[in-house]
Scaffold this active site. Structure first.
Site, PDB file in Angstrom:
ATOM      1  N   GLY A  77      48.802  54.422  44.324  1.00 14.35           N
ATOM      2  CA  GLY A  77      47.561  53.684  44.749  1.00 14.35           C
ATOM      3  C   GLY A  77      47.638  52.499  45.846  1.00 14.35           C
TER       4      GLY A  77
ATOM      5  N   CYS B  29      27.979  31.654  39.983  1.00 13.00           N
ATOM      6  CA  CYS B  29      27.243  31.085  39.230  1.00 13.00           C
ATOM      7  C   CYS B  29      28.551  30.712  38.267  1.00 13.00           C
ATOM      8  CB  CYS B  29      25.770  30.902  38.474  1.00 13.00           C
ATOM      9  SG  CYS B  29      25.258  30.205  39.671  1.00 13.00           S
ATOM     10  N   GLU B  30      29.597  30.800  38.205  1.00  8.34           N
ATOM     11  CA  GLU B  30      30.684  30.608  37.419  1.00  8.34           C
ATOM     12  C   GLU B  30      31.780  29.828  38.261  1.00  8.34           C
ATOM     13  OE1 GLU B  30      31.281  32.592  35.045  1.00  8.34           O
ATOM     14  OE2 GLU B  30      29.074  33.796  34.617  1.00  8.34           O
TER      15      GLU B  30
END
Length: 427
Positions: free
Chosen positions: A288, A357-358
């Site tokens: 994959g 916002c992390e």
């Protein structure tokens, strides 16, 4: 990564100027190279399908799946491995031949099993005996005969991140190699009128640079194949060895050509079958990431540039965690270039920060770049696998568009989400 050049001081990918592509389609933007996908499929055909008889290649679609990707695989005669009703539905909408679909998953729902059986997928890989009971019932109710493989946990510990290691004894995937459990399942299927066991499947992990895990797992499976033939009379007709072949993400990675994995596996298989007087099963591989990973890049526009003297410089981009959660999930590392300044010396070291916002929304730590300005275009390499497919709308950010490039041409294959799309299912 092939098909990359510098022209007029700009980054060129798939024969297209990435600065111009960013202007045309806006950013963040996923870009996929049809040329690289074609190269990988050619390698699969040359070094596996045409080199060895009775073989199949099936694309692990969880890496990247769109209607256009299905069409490419259909044209090239490559199958598809799906792990959900949604992936199966995508294949159906692309008019993909169902006999070339393999349905995986460690906890298939009743609805998904009914969908798969009604769609007459080629194989269902059975992960546990709970779902075997459901398959048996659904197949009987619908008057179908379903061909299955048992997914076996070979007990091989691969040298990769623990979150993408799948073949060890303590794994959420597969049936453990416990004789009384496995024999009971095989005997049950042998008595069934609606389920036919074709063989076994194993997967030892992802992003592997060495073939030792595959070789160890094959040895274990060969002993199993011999043992179940002698004890319960089951002749294995198919052996799916999964994928997991590693690609290049960063300096120090050492990806190998496909034949590095395939040739010793096929030699060992032939030798052991001769030694043990066994029928040589059909061999199936499921690459994959190996097909699409290096075929993809992501383009961003640089916004804020925040220098903390003596500490670091944070460079803000218009994407981040929602379009590429892998760094936050398992410390994935990437390389990137400034697409509009390919001729300039890399005199600065910066940290690429996403807009969420992390605090953990950091895409690349300590990237060497030229002197930057707001509006520059960042191209992050090797994002073709598990970026689009894992993308989210965290902070209500619309997911990016996907553009396919090749031989200097470009084509939009997935539209950018709009704000209306974000609330289209709200009530």
């Amino acid at each position: 990564m092939s098909n990359i050049n510098v022209e007029n001081k700009h980054f060129v990918f798939g024969g297209c100027d990435m600065v111009e592509i960013a202007k045309q389609y806006k950013t963040p933007l996923y870009v996929l190279s049809k040329d690289i996908i074609d190269e990988r499929i050619y390698e699969i055909k040359k070094d596996f399908l045409q080199k060895y008889s009775n073989t199949r290649a099936v694309y692990a679609s969880k890496a990247f799946l769109t209607l256009e990707m299905c069409r490419i695989l259909k044209k090239e005669g490559i199958g598809i491995d799906v792990v959900s009703g949604g992936e199966l539905y995508t294949a159906i909408k692309a008019d993909f031949p169902m006999e070339n679909v393999i349905f995986h998953g460690n906890n298939k729902t009743l609805d998904e099993i009914e969908f798969a059986v009604k769609s007459r997928v080629g194989r269902i890989v059975v992960d546990n005996f709970y779902e075997l009971e459901m398959i048996e019932k659904v197949a009987k109710d619908l008057g179908e005969k379903v061909k299955i493989l048992f997914r076996i946990t070979p007990g091989v510990d691969s040298h990769t991140h623990k979150f993408i290691s799948t073949g060890q004894v303590d794994s959420k995937f597969g049936i453990p190699l416990v004789e009384e459990i496995l024999h009971k399942g095989i005997i049950k299927v042998q008595k069934s009128l609606n389920v036919e066991l074709r063989g076994f499947h194993f997967h030892v992990g992802s992003q592997l640079f060495e073939n030792t895990s595959h070789i160890k797992a094959l040895d274990i499976l060969m002993r199993l194949i011999k043992e179940v033939k002698d004890t319960v009379g089951f002749e294995t007709k198919e052996l799916n060895i999964g994928g997991g072949f590693g690609i290049y993400y960063k300096e120090g990675d050492d990806p190998k050509p496909l034949q590095y994995f395939i040739d010793p596996i096929m030699k060992d298989l032939q030798d052991r079958c001769t030694e043990l007087n066994l029928f040589v099963p059909q061999v199936i591989i499921e690459p994959g990431r190996w097909i699409v990973g290096e075929a993809g890049i992501t383009l961003y526009t640089i916004g804020s540039i925040k220098n903390i003297p003596g500490v670091r410089t944070y460079v803000g981009i218009d994407g981040g965690m929602p379009d590429n959660p892998r760094p936050a999930l398992y410390d994935a590392q990437y390389e990137g270039v400034i697409a509009n300044k390919m001729d300039l010396p890399k005199s600065k070291v910066v940290t690429i920060a996403g807009k969420c916002c992390e605090s953990g929304d950091i895409l690349i730590w300590d990237l060497k770049v030229p002197i930057l300005e707001s509006g520059d275009i960042l191209a992050v390499k090797s994002t073709g696998a598990y970026n689009y497919s894992m993308a989210s709308n965290y902070n209500k950010l619309p997911r990016p568009a996907v553009v396919m490039v090749g031989k200097g041409e470009n084509q939009l294959i997935v539209k950018r989400e709009t704000y209306d799309d974000l609330i289209s299912r709200d009530i």
